[in-house]
Scaffold this motif. Sequence first.
Motif, PDB file in Angstrom:
ATOM      1  N   VAL A   1      -1.752 -18.713  25.454  1.00  0.00           N
ATOM      2  CA  VAL A   1      -1.297 -18.603  26.838  1.00  0.00           C
ATOM      3  C   VAL A   1      -2.511 -18.623  27.759  1.00  0.00           C
ATOM      4  CG1 VAL A   1      -0.102 -17.181  28.538  1.00  0.00           C
ATOM      5  CG2 VAL A   1       0.767 -17.306  26.182  1.00  0.00           C
ATOM      6  N   TYR A   2      -2.532 -19.595  28.661  1.00  0.00           N
ATOM      7  CA  TYR A   2      -3.587 -19.713  29.661  1.00  0.00           C
ATOM      8  C   TYR A   2      -3.093 -19.180  31.002  1.00  0.00           C
ATOM      9  CZ  TYR A   2      -5.777 -22.818  26.258  1.00  0.00           C
ATOM     10  OH  TYR A   2      -6.338 -23.335  25.124  1.00  0.00           O
ATOM     11  N   TYR A   3      -4.036 -18.942  31.885  1.00  0.00           N
ATOM     12  CA  TYR A   3      -3.710 -18.441  33.220  1.00  0.00           C
ATOM     13  C   TYR A   3      -2.665 -19.325  33.900  1.00  0.00           C
ATOM     14  CZ  TYR A   3      -4.343 -16.531  37.887  1.00  0.00           C
ATOM     15  OH  TYR A   3      -4.120 -15.968  39.104  1.00  0.00           O
ATOM     16  N   GLU A   4      -2.826 -20.644  33.761  1.00  0.00           N
ATOM     17  CA  GLU A   4      -1.898 -21.597  34.391  1.00  0.00           C
ATOM     18  C   GLU A   4      -0.467 -21.471  33.857  1.00  0.00           C
ATOM     19  OE1 GLU A   4      -2.610 -25.469  31.536  1.00  0.00           O
ATOM     20  OE2 GLU A   4      -4.060 -25.067  33.117  1.00  0.00           O
ATOM     21  N   ASP A   5      -0.287 -20.832  32.711  1.00  0.00           N
ATOM     22  CA  ASP A   5       1.038 -20.665  32.120  1.00  0.00           C
ATOM     23  C   ASP A   5       1.781 -19.463  32.683  1.00  0.00           C
ATOM     24  OD1 ASP A   5       0.623 -22.820  30.290  1.00  0.00           O
ATOM     25  OD2 ASP A   5      -0.478 -21.456  28.963  1.00  0.00           O
ATOM     26  N   THR A   6       1.063 -18.607  33.425  1.00  0.00           N
ATOM     27  CA  THR A   6       1.654 -17.346  33.875  1.00  0.00           C
ATOM     28  C   THR A   6       2.122 -17.425  35.324  1.00  0.00           C
ATOM     29  OG1 THR A   6      -0.490 -16.417  34.532  1.00  0.00           O
ATOM     30  CG2 THR A   6       0.237 -16.014  32.273  1.00  0.00           C
ATOM     31  N   ASP A   7       2.994 -16.488  35.677  1.00  0.00           N
ATOM     32  CA  ASP A   7       3.492 -16.405  37.053  1.00  0.00           C
ATOM     33  C   ASP A   7       2.766 -15.292  37.799  1.00  0.00           C
ATOM     34  OD1 ASP A   7       4.615 -14.020  36.167  1.00  0.00           O
ATOM     35  OD2 ASP A   7       6.658 -14.799  36.102  1.00  0.00           O
ATOM     36  N   ALA A   8       3.220 -14.989  38.992  1.00  0.00           N
ATOM     37  CA  ALA A   8       2.565 -13.969  39.812  1.00  0.00           C
ATOM     38  C   ALA A   8       2.589 -12.596  39.150  1.00  0.00           C
ATOM     39  CB  ALA A   8       3.224 -13.904  41.191  1.00  0.00           C
ATOM     40  N   GLY A   9       3.523 -12.366  38.242  1.00  0.00           N
ATOM     41  CA  GLY A   9       3.612 -11.093  37.540  1.00  0.00           C
ATOM     42  C   GLY A   9       2.723 -11.003  36.316  1.00  0.00           C
ATOM     43  N   GLY A  10       2.021 -12.096  36.003  1.00  0.00           N
ATOM     44  CA  GLY A  10       1.108 -12.087  34.868  1.00  0.00           C
ATOM     45  C   GLY A  10       1.745 -12.381  33.527  1.00  0.00           C
TER      46      GLY A  10
ATOM     47  N   ALA B   1      18.876 -21.623  25.714  1.00  0.00           N
ATOM     48  CA  ALA B   1      17.667 -20.809  25.561  1.00  0.00           C
ATOM     49  C   ALA B   1      17.958 -19.330  25.775  1.00  0.00           C
ATOM     50  CB  ALA B   1      16.616 -21.278  26.554  1.00  0.00           C
ATOM     51  N   ASP B   2      17.252 -18.503  25.007  1.00  0.00           N
ATOM     52  CA  ASP B   2      17.310 -17.051  25.155  1.00  0.00           C
ATOM     53  C   ASP B   2      15.886 -16.529  25.316  1.00  0.00           C
ATOM     54  OD1 ASP B   2      20.121 -16.467  24.820  1.00  0.00           O
ATOM     55  OD2 ASP B   2      19.864 -17.070  22.727  1.00  0.00           O
ATOM     56  N   TYR B   3      15.674 -15.818  26.420  1.00  0.00           N
ATOM     57  CA  TYR B   3      14.384 -15.202  26.711  1.00  0.00           C
ATOM     58  C   TYR B   3      14.476 -13.747  26.270  1.00  0.00           C
ATOM     59  CZ  TYR B   3      13.753 -19.411  29.455  1.00  0.00           C
ATOM     60  OH  TYR B   3      13.659 -20.726  29.845  1.00  0.00           O
ATOM     61  N   LEU B   4      13.726 -13.378  25.252  1.00  0.00           N
ATOM     62  CA  LEU B   4      13.876 -12.071  24.630  1.00  0.00           C
ATOM     63  C   LEU B   4      12.799 -11.073  25.049  1.00  0.00           C
ATOM     64  CD1 LEU B   4      14.684 -13.493  21.107  1.00  0.00           C
ATOM     65  CD2 LEU B   4      16.316 -12.727  22.850  1.00  0.00           C
ATOM     66  N   ARG B   5      11.565 -11.528  25.135  1.00  0.00           N
ATOM     67  CA  ARG B   5      10.429 -10.680  25.520  1.00  0.00           C
ATOM     68  C   ARG B   5       9.417 -11.569  26.235  1.00  0.00           C
ATOM     69  NH1 ARG B   5      10.352  -5.615  22.808  1.00  0.00           N
ATOM     70  NH2 ARG B   5      11.848  -5.587  21.118  1.00  0.00           N
ATOM     71  N   SER B   6       8.500 -10.954  26.952  1.00  0.00           N
ATOM     72  CA  SER B   6       7.503 -11.710  27.715  1.00  0.00           C
ATOM     73  C   SER B   6       6.216 -11.924  26.932  1.00  0.00           C
ATOM     74  CB  SER B   6       7.162 -10.967  29.010  1.00  0.00           C
ATOM     75  OG  SER B   6       8.299 -10.851  29.827  1.00  0.00           O
ATOM     76  N   ALA B   7       5.647 -13.107  27.106  1.00  0.00           N
ATOM     77  CA  ALA B   7       4.294 -13.382  26.627  1.00  0.00           C
ATOM     78  C   ALA B   7       3.366 -13.234  27.823  1.00  0.00           C
ATOM     79  CB  ALA B   7       4.202 -14.789  26.052  1.00  0.00           C
ATOM     80  N   GLU B   8       2.098 -12.911  27.545  1.00  0.00           N
ATOM     81  CA  GLU B   8       1.129 -12.655  28.598  1.00  0.00           C
ATOM     82  C   GLU B   8      -0.140 -13.462  28.373  1.00  0.00           C
ATOM     83  OE1 GLU B   8       0.527  -8.432  28.789  1.00  0.00           O
ATOM     84  OE2 GLU B   8       2.670  -8.033  29.034  1.00  0.00           O
ATOM     85  N   LEU B   9      -0.983 -13.459  29.385  1.00  0.00           N
ATOM     86  CA  LEU B   9      -2.252 -14.170  29.356  1.00  0.00           C
ATOM     87  C   LEU B   9      -3.015 -13.876  28.061  1.00  0.00           C
ATOM     88  CD1 LEU B   9      -4.319 -15.900  30.937  1.00  0.00           C
ATOM     89  CD2 LEU B   9      -5.235 -13.763  31.842  1.00  0.00           C
ATOM     90  N   ASP B  10      -3.540 -14.930  27.454  1.00  0.00           N
ATOM     91  CA  ASP B  10      -4.355 -14.898  26.236  1.00  0.00           C
ATOM     92  C   ASP B  10      -3.583 -14.599  24.952  1.00  0.00           C
ATOM     93  OD1 ASP B  10      -6.790 -15.708  27.299  1.00  0.00           O
ATOM     94  OD2 ASP B  10      -7.364 -13.660  27.836  1.00  0.00           O
TER      95      ASP B  10
ATOM     96  N   TYR C   1       8.959 -18.765  33.022  1.00  0.00           N
ATOM     97  CA  TYR C   1      10.064 -19.068  32.112  1.00  0.00           C
ATOM     98  C   TYR C   1      10.120 -20.528  31.672  1.00  0.00           C
ATOM     99  CZ  TYR C   1      12.943 -21.390  35.629  1.00  0.00           C
ATOM    100  OH  TYR C   1      13.416 -22.275  36.540  1.00  0.00           O
ATOM    101  N   ALA C   2       9.836 -21.469  32.562  1.00  0.00           N
ATOM    102  CA  ALA C   2       9.933 -22.893  32.214  1.00  0.00           C
ATOM    103  C   ALA C   2       8.848 -23.310  31.223  1.00  0.00           C
ATOM    104  CB  ALA C   2       9.853 -23.743  33.475  1.00  0.00           C
ATOM    105  N   ASN C   3       7.771 -22.561  31.154  1.00  0.00           N
ATOM    106  CA  ASN C   3       6.684 -22.934  30.248  1.00  0.00           C
ATOM    107  C   ASN C   3       7.044 -22.755  28.784  1.00  0.00           C
ATOM    108  OD1 ASN C   3       5.011 -23.921  32.220  1.00  0.00           O
ATOM    109  ND2 ASN C   3       4.081 -21.931  32.619  1.00  0.00           N
ATOM    110  N   TYR C   4       7.999 -21.899  28.483  1.00  0.00           N
ATOM    111  CA  TYR C   4       8.461 -21.799  27.097  1.00  0.00           C
ATOM    112  C   TYR C   4       9.047 -23.140  26.660  1.00  0.00           C
ATOM    113  CZ  TYR C   4       7.870 -16.740  27.396  1.00  0.00           C
ATOM    114  OH  TYR C   4       7.337 -15.487  27.541  1.00  0.00           O
ATOM    115  N   LEU C   5       9.738 -23.816  27.579  1.00  0.00           N
ATOM    116  CA  LEU C   5      10.291 -25.137  27.270  1.00  0.00           C
ATOM    117  C   LEU C   5       9.170 -26.152  27.057  1.00  0.00           C
ATOM    118  CD1 LEU C   5      13.264 -25.166  29.786  1.00  0.00           C
ATOM    119  CD2 LEU C   5      13.340 -24.694  27.326  1.00  0.00           C
ATOM    120  N   ARG C   6       8.088 -26.040  27.827  1.00  0.00           N
ATOM    121  CA  ARG C   6       6.930 -26.917  27.635  1.00  0.00           C
ATOM    122  C   ARG C   6       6.293 -26.678  26.271  1.00  0.00           C
ATOM    123  NH1 ARG C   6       2.778 -25.856  31.715  1.00  0.00           N
ATOM    124  NH2 ARG C   6       1.835 -27.736  30.903  1.00  0.00           N
ATOM    125  N   PHE C   7       6.155 -25.406  25.898  1.00  0.00           N
ATOM    126  CA  PHE C   7       5.594 -25.092  24.579  1.00  0.00           C
ATOM    127  C   PHE C   7       6.453 -25.724  23.478  1.00  0.00           C
ATOM    128  CE2 PHE C   7       4.061 -20.717  26.344  1.00  0.00           C
ATOM    129  CZ  PHE C   7       3.044 -21.331  27.067  1.00  0.00           C
TER     130      PHE C   7
END
Length: 143
Positions: free
Chosen positions: A19-28, A72-81, A32-38
């Motif tokens: 996870v890079y900085y560009e993958d995160t939102d204002a909340g860090g 899609a089901d969003y279960l938990r959040s991923a964070e920077l790095d 959500y759409a980046n999971y689809l990109r991954f």
Amino acid sequence: MAPIHNTSSPRQSVWPVRVYYEDTDAGGVVYYANYLRFCERARTECLRALGINQHSLRSELGIVFVVRRVEADYLRSAELDDELQVMSTIYDIGAASLKFEQHVLRGDTCLFKAHVTIACLDVERWRATRIPDFLRTLFESEA
């Protein structure tokens, strides 16, 4: 980076993602759409690992694979790095479609899961067309 095949089946692969900085939102957290990109990248690499070059499919055979449906089901959040793995499994092969089950994992924790239907299209008509026999054989084979 190459996918790591965990089973003897070409239907399953694992693709690493950081996870890079560009993958995160204002909340860090990962937007959500980046999971689809991954997942898109993991599916592409799954096909590449099977020797399928999507550019060649288009230029030589006049076919492309496109997303038709996503659940899609969003279960938990991923964070920077975070170091993630995207597990992709082909679980159904139709006449003109492939169905993938995909999981984004951080260690043993599933953060995101999706069922994705991919359609095979004829690029001249932009209509569904049968998956060529050589690809079907590849998808159905046990390596």
